[in-house]
Design an enzyme around this catalytic site. Structure first.
Site, mmCIF file in Angstrom:
data_model
loop_
_atom_site.group_PDB
_atom_site.id
_atom_site.type_symbol
_atom_site.label_atom_id
_atom_site.label_comp_id
_atom_site.label_asym_id
_atom_site.label_seq_id
_atom_site.Cartn_x
_atom_site.Cartn_y
_atom_site.Cartn_z
ATOM 1 N N LYS A 33 6.976 10.307 -18.447
ATOM 2 C CA LYS A 33 6.116 9.672 -17.457
ATOM 3 C C LYS A 33 6.054 8.195 -17.769
ATOM 4 O O LYS A 33 6.319 7.776 -18.908
ATOM 5 C CB LYS A 33 4.701 10.270 -17.513
ATOM 6 N N GLY A 83 -10.074 14.774 -2.741
ATOM 7 C CA GLY A 83 -8.955 13.843 -2.682
ATOM 8 C C GLY A 83 -7.990 14.238 -1.581
ATOM 9 O O GLY A 83 -7.299 15.250 -1.686
ATOM 10 N N VAL A 84 -7.971 13.466 -0.504
ATOM 11 C CA VAL A 84 -7.087 13.780 0.630
ATOM 12 C C VAL A 84 -6.119 12.626 0.850
ATOM 13 O O VAL A 84 -5.927 12.142 1.954
ATOM 14 C CB VAL A 84 -7.882 14.110 1.912
ATOM 15 N N GLY A 85 -5.489 12.211 -0.259
ATOM 16 C CA GLY A 85 -4.446 11.200 -0.188
ATOM 17 C C GLY A 85 -3.118 11.833 0.172
ATOM 18 O O GLY A 85 -3.051 12.720 1.025
ATOM 19 N N LYS A 86 -2.060 11.415 -0.521
ATOM 20 C CA LYS A 86 -0.709 11.847 -0.166
ATOM 21 C C LYS A 86 -0.569 13.367 -0.164
ATOM 22 O O LYS A 86 -0.010 13.946 0.768
ATOM 23 C CB LYS A 86 0.308 11.225 -1.129
ATOM 24 N N VAL A 87 -1.055 14.034 -1.214
ATOM 25 C CA VAL A 87 -0.889 15.485 -1.339
ATOM 26 C C VAL A 87 -2.032 16.243 -0.670
ATOM 27 O O VAL A 87 -1.803 17.198 0.075
ATOM 28 C CB VAL A 87 -0.773 15.892 -2.822
#
Length: 357
Positions: free
Chosen positions: A80, A180-184
């Site tokens: 990473k 969390g409703v970002g990209k994923v």
């Protein structure tokens, strides 16, 4: 660039510090293991408060990638990278290309991809200086946004978890909270709504909430993660940054299952036992969120979305196998997942010592 081996007693093979003063690049690359192959993992661009915080994050994330790749059946080690700074103000072509040269200097021991704060377009720029890049745009021969199959894999893990708890993978009518409703998370909500689940969401970023409500008007919104944790739910899906499951949050958690996309959800090793003691089934994060790495790994072989999706569907069966081992050995699912991953790293990784022509 400087190297550190077995940093801070963590067992990592290599830790690389990258600094380019002209572009403002300060990055750390962590390689936990190359037992199964080159260490693949995304690049996180984040305004860490201190360099020590960034190092702690990259060490934890790179180890998690080794276990994720092993459990997903991929011939990849774990690595990473983190870039220190605010991507909204610091990100530039020069910085990304400088970063690409540092990745290239490792000669393929580390393969990068997208993560929090980095996107497909960023990987296209990194790739102008580096051959060891995945998650590029389809126009550049890549697989595109890995969030698509990350969310699909989490959904498969959630279905397997539902079957383990309630005897059926059907999520219709189940109350699912997505933090969390970002990209994923945004894509996961779509799968859940289509499956007939009752979805509640929260996010610190107002535009993310607005986008998700515009796409799915029936979702409910709560003000923050603490409120969502205390909401009566069937499934809690953490899909933002890690550490959300800790000594303060587990006692108030109102869900029967935890299954989400965030990395390193457990604040420390004892949290999985606390969850088990409360009768809460925890789907190990690196097990269920492996769809993204399956997608970008497929890019290395000439990307085929149908093939990658078929491989990601197998997360359902792997999740069931982890729960079965946990029940047989009387351990929490996180321990069972670790054992399966470590077994593969040891058994298959050993074969690299056999010389071939």
């Amino acid at each position: 660039m400087t190297d550190g081996v077995f940093a801070r007693g963590t067992g990592h093979e290599q830790v690389v510090y990258c600094h380019d003063q002209a572009s403002g690049l300060k990055a750390i690359i962590g390689i936990y293991s190359t037992a199964l192959g080159p260490a693949l993992g995304g690049t996180r661009f984040h305004p860490y408060a201190t360099e020590a915080d960034a190092l702690d994050d990259v060490l934890a994330l790179s180890k998690g990638m080794a276990y994720k790749n092993a459990l997903a059946g991929l011939d990849l080690g774990g690595g990473k990278a983190v870039i220190i700074g605010d991507p909204k103000t610091l990100k530039s072509e020069a910085l990304l290309r400088a970063y690409g040269r540092f990745v290239q200097s490792l000669g393929g021991r580390y393969i990068t991809a997208c993560d929090v704060g980095t996107y497909v377009q960023d990987m296209d720029i990194v790739a102008r200086e580096c051959r060891f890049v995945t998650g590029r745009s389809p126009e550049d021969g890549g697989a595109g946004d890995s969030s698509v199959l990350t969310a699909f894999g989490v959904f498969q893990g959630m279905r397997a978890s539902a079957e383990h708890v309630w005897g059926s993978p059907d999520l219709a009518g189940k109350r699912v909270g997505v933090a969390g409703v970002g990209k994923v998370g945004h894509i996961l909500v779509g799968h859940l709504v289509e499956a007939g689940a009752e979805v509640t969401i929260t996010d610190v970023h107002a535009p993310a909430i607005e986008r998700t409500r515009a796409a799915h008007p029936g979702v409910r919104v709560v003000s923050d993660v603490d409120t969502l944790l205390r909401t009566e739910l069937d499934v809690f899906a953490p899909c933002a940054l890690g550490g959300v499951l800790n000594d303060e949050t587990v006692p108030v958690l109102g869900a029967r299952i935890v299954c989400g996309a965030a990395n390193n959800q457990l604040a420390h090793a004892g949290i999985d036992k606390q969850l088990a003691d409360r009768g809460i089934l925890y789907a190990p994060d690196y097990l269920v969120n492996a769809g993204g790495v399956i997608q970008v790994d497929d890019e290395r072989h000439g990307f085929d979305f149908a093939r990658a999706k078929r491989k990601t569907t197998a997360i359902y069966d792997t999740t069931k196998a982890v729960y079965a081992l946990a029940d047989t050995e009387g351990v929490p699912p996180a321990t069972a997942a670790d054992r399966l991953a470590e077994r593969r790293m040891a058994e298959v990784g050993r074969l690299r010592s056999i010389m071939t022509v």
